[in-house]
Design an enzyme around this catalytic site. Structure first.
Site, short mmCIF file in Angstrom:
data_model
loop_
_atom_site.label_atom_id
_atom_site.label_comp_id
_atom_site.label_asym_id
_atom_site.label_seq_id
_atom_site.Cartn_x
_atom_site.Cartn_y
_atom_site.Cartn_z
N CYS A 52 0.87 -1.18 0.00
CA CYS A 52 0.00 0.00 0.00
C CYS A 52 0.90 1.23 0.00
O CYS A 52 1.47 1.60 1.03
CB CYS A 52 -0.92 0.00 1.22
SG CYS A 52 -2.02 1.43 1.27
N LEU A 53 1.07 1.81 -1.17
CA LEU A 53 1.93 2.98 -1.34
C LEU A 53 1.28 3.86 -2.40
O LEU A 53 1.01 3.38 -3.51
CB LEU A 53 3.33 2.53 -1.76
CG LEU A 53 4.41 3.58 -1.92
CD1 LEU A 53 4.65 4.34 -0.62
CD2 LEU A 53 5.71 2.95 -2.39
#
EC number: 2.3.2.23
Length: 157
Positions: free
Chosen positions: A90-91
């Site tokens: 999750c970036l």
């Protein structure tokens, strides 16, 4: 597709030049498919990942660099922004904040920065996110160090 191949070939040549300049990242292009890459990144110092080497898989879409690559950890890691089973990351730059200015090398740098500065408020691994949100940094570090030792460090003997 020609534009994406040209861009990836340019990045490949750049990676060859950068090998000595950035010893924390080793990017490797698949011999038969320029859209498949792997990376080996060193865990950042002064984190529970220090001393570990983590493998990432890159799947680059044909519209690259207009669309971001799909990147996931192949090495197990205890981190709030990494799904423990799938390795999904999750970036924001891999989603809605992507820009064609990013390269595979700079994505690796961003992932190393995320390892050093987790975002527990948007967790893919709720257990690690909950430890950090509750202030149990010691518990988080202990778990992260254990998984780093088990999965990301060379076996002795």
């Amino acid at each position: 597709m020609q534009a994406s191949r040209a861009r990836l070939f340019k990045e490949y040549k750049e990676v060859q030049r950068e090998k000595v300049a950035d010893p924390d990242i080793q990017l490797i292009c698949d011999d038969t498919n320029i859209f498949k890459w792997t990376a080996l990144i060193k865990g950042p110092s002064e984190t529970p990942y220090e001393g570990g080497v983590f493998q990432l898989a890159f799947s680059v879409p044909e519209p690259y660099p207009l669309q971001p690559p799909q990147v996931r950890f192949l090495t197990k890691i205890f981190h709030p922004n990494v799904h423990f089973k799938t390795g999904e990351i999750c970036l924001d730059i891999l989603k809605n904040a992507w820009s064609p200015a990013w390269t595979l090398q700079s994505v690796c740098r961003a992932i190393i920065a995320l390892m050093a500065h987790p975002e527990p408020d948007s967790p893919l691994n709720c257990d690690s996110g909950n430890l950090l949100r509750s202030g149990d940094v010691r518990g988080f570090n202990s778990m992260a160090q254990m998984y780093t030792r088990l999965a990301a460090m060379p076996k002795k003997g």
